[in-house]
Design a protein around this motif. Sequence first.
Motif, mmCIF file in Angstrom:
data_model
loop_
_atom_site.group_PDB
_atom_site.id
_atom_site.type_symbol
_atom_site.label_atom_id
_atom_site.label_comp_id
_atom_site.label_asym_id
_atom_site.label_seq_id
_atom_site.Cartn_x
_atom_site.Cartn_y
_atom_site.Cartn_z
ATOM 1 N N GLY A 48 0.819 -1.207 0.000
ATOM 2 C CA GLY A 48 0.000 0.000 0.000
ATOM 3 C C GLY A 48 0.851 1.253 0.000
ATOM 4 N N TYR A 49 1.903 1.274 0.833
ATOM 5 C CA TYR A 49 2.725 2.480 0.911
ATOM 6 C C TYR A 49 3.523 2.717 -0.362
ATOM 7 C CZ TYR A 49 1.598 3.754 5.652
ATOM 8 O OH TYR A 49 0.939 4.190 6.755
ATOM 9 N N LYS A 50 3.935 1.621 -1.027
ATOM 10 C CA LYS A 50 4.653 1.801 -2.290
ATOM 11 C C LYS A 50 3.747 2.469 -3.314
ATOM 12 C CE LYS A 50 7.918 -1.963 -2.855
ATOM 13 N NZ LYS A 50 7.956 -3.322 -3.401
ATOM 14 N N VAL A 51 2.502 1.980 -3.395
ATOM 15 C CA VAL A 51 1.568 2.568 -4.352
ATOM 16 C C VAL A 51 1.257 4.009 -3.952
ATOM 17 C CG1 VAL A 51 -0.718 2.374 -5.353
ATOM 18 C CG2 VAL A 51 0.622 0.338 -4.951
ATOM 19 N N LEU A 52 1.119 4.242 -2.637
ATOM 20 C CA LEU A 52 0.851 5.599 -2.169
ATOM 21 C C LEU A 52 1.983 6.544 -2.584
ATOM 22 C CD1 LEU A 52 -0.997 7.449 -0.524
ATOM 23 C CD2 LEU A 52 0.435 6.972 1.451
ATOM 24 N N ALA A 53 3.234 6.069 -2.454
ATOM 25 C CA ALA A 53 4.373 6.905 -2.847
ATOM 26 C C ALA A 53 4.255 7.274 -4.316
ATOM 27 C CB ALA A 53 5.680 6.166 -2.595
ATOM 28 N N PHE A 54 3.846 6.286 -5.142
ATOM 29 C CA PHE A 54 3.677 6.576 -6.568
ATOM 30 C C PHE A 54 2.595 7.624 -6.777
ATOM 31 C CE2 PHE A 54 6.299 3.252 -8.322
ATOM 32 C CZ PHE A 54 6.615 3.789 -9.545
#
Lengths: 294, 358
Positions: free
Chosen positions: B217-223
């Motif tokens: 989730g956080y990786k996608v949020l960073a994107f």
Amino acid sequence: MDGQLAHILQLAMNGAAIGSIYALVALGLVMTYKATEVLNFAHGDLLMASAFIGWGLITVAGMPFWAAILLTVAITAAVGYLLDAYVLRIIVGQPQFAGVMLTIALAYMIRGGVSMAFGPTSRTYPTPWDGQTTRIESIVITDLNLVIVAAALIVTALLFAFLKGTAIGTAVQAASQNHLAAYLCGIKVKTLNSLVWAIAGGIAAVCGLLLAPIALVDIGLWFVVLKALAALVLGGFGSMPGAIIGGLTIGIIEQFAGVYLPDGFKDVMAYLVLIAVLVIWPRGLLAEAHGRRV
Amino acid sequence: MRFHYDTSYLDQTRLLRYPRDKLVYASLLLVLAIVPFILPRYYVGEITYLFIMSIASLGLMVLTGFTGQVSLGHSAFIAIGAYAHTWLMTLGVPFAVSALGACSLAALIGLCIGLPAIRVSGLYLAMVTLAFSIVVEHVLGRWSSVTGGHSGVSVPSPMVFGLNMGGLVPFYFLCLAVLTLTILMLHNLLADRTGRAFIGIRDSEAAAAGLGIWTAGYKVLAFIVSAFVTGLAGVLLAHKLQYLTPEGFGLILSMELVLMVVIGGLGSLRGAIFGAVLIGLLPTAISKLKPILPSAVSGQFGLETFLFGAILALFVLFEPGGINARWMKFKALLQTFPLYRKDTFRRGRSYMRSERYR
């Protein structure tokens, strides 16, 4: 032979020719990646620079064709050796990203250097195969395409003979599997890694010299490295047979996309394949046997 | 080097930690507020461009510097922001709505590109983003009913709440305001739980997952965050350029953004701005230098490309921390003056570490 089949074979043949170049470029990339874990973004620029060197030797210095080709391969191989021994050695142990950045920086320097030395104009040099074609039944193949496929086969065969058949080749494989273990076995890992870079440089020079008669000697030649990345990913990253199969497949897919898909797809097909493979099927066609991190 | 001495969890989230910071940033704002009335028009335009590049660089910094996800195709998000904004503006949508819409579209596409990031990382992600940006450039060239194709499209002037901000000085302040807001927003985001999760993922994904961080989730949020901010830079860049062609959003721009982030110093917002200023000024600096250089060098096509490469290579080889690390070392030298030892920042001996089977 009916027309439709001949047409398809014709396309496949053209695709195989350009695909052989992609395969060779991908082979160079995968060799350096396996040896030093650096994905060499400067590979395309080495290729481009060697096309310019070849042009200089043939048309400016007036050397015979074959001598010029051998000299170009030798020069580019030497550049590859020196790059690894003196530049990339400095960042050993840093994250992979550092290698990507450094090779991109080198790519820019080579590109800038070549355009400073030769200027922005495209040029061409004569080859012994200009304008000659061979007919097989109803398929017409330019001799240049035949030479490209033949050269790709010869380079690949030599490379595999070197890697499988000689002691140094075995040592190179050992070094690229595990640096420390190879070092403890008395293998000169540093020299061998530089040697691999030299071989990759030589292969890049061959690709540059083969590609230049098709696409002109131009700064834009480095772009082929992006297609080779697609080939690499399709074939399974880090696998040498995979690189070759991937390269040929990408070349053929591109040719067919140019004919059977709407206008514009030919240029982006390789990248669409790259994205699709990484998203859906990250292992590629021939993945390495052990697990790997993608 | 001053190490932060925290006495409460809130210390980390404070915007200005030391009294000196307040002085420094207040004077910086003051200088930036007077600058457009003093400097010649040309330089005001240049500084506006630097502001826009800083926003884009901040966007990439969130992704690459804080979350450790490499993107070699961030110009695609600038392009999406710029083109979507232009298209909405020509349809008659008000500036603020159009800008938000364009950024949201960029963020949505960032979400789509972020999804593969759950499965692929490192080099593979770099390749996905690279391929994505090439595809976007081709789509922009082909989809002429919306983008104007290769012949380009002109951008309407920005009317913000009925005021025309298209003039040089008003636009300067618009960009300054957006940049300040972006920095505040990102600072808040990164100093808090989200930012700590990002940094955790960058430093060790396994450890982050072990601590209960939802890494996917956080990786996608960073994107998403990164694409939103970069799209915002695209919105402003559209007005700065006033005429958009797909060639302006190619690989070169992506590479410049990566250069900014790396040269500035990965993992610090300040670094993103340092990098954007240096790389943004480089073409101007080179054109100023050309009369001094011998004509054999200055007349050459490709000098700029070569210098870009050389600067990046020197930083990667000799100062991997970028300008920000250099700045910290300089500050440490000043603060501990007679006691400064060069070895404080000496890098240890390093060995080859494989990232292949991690």
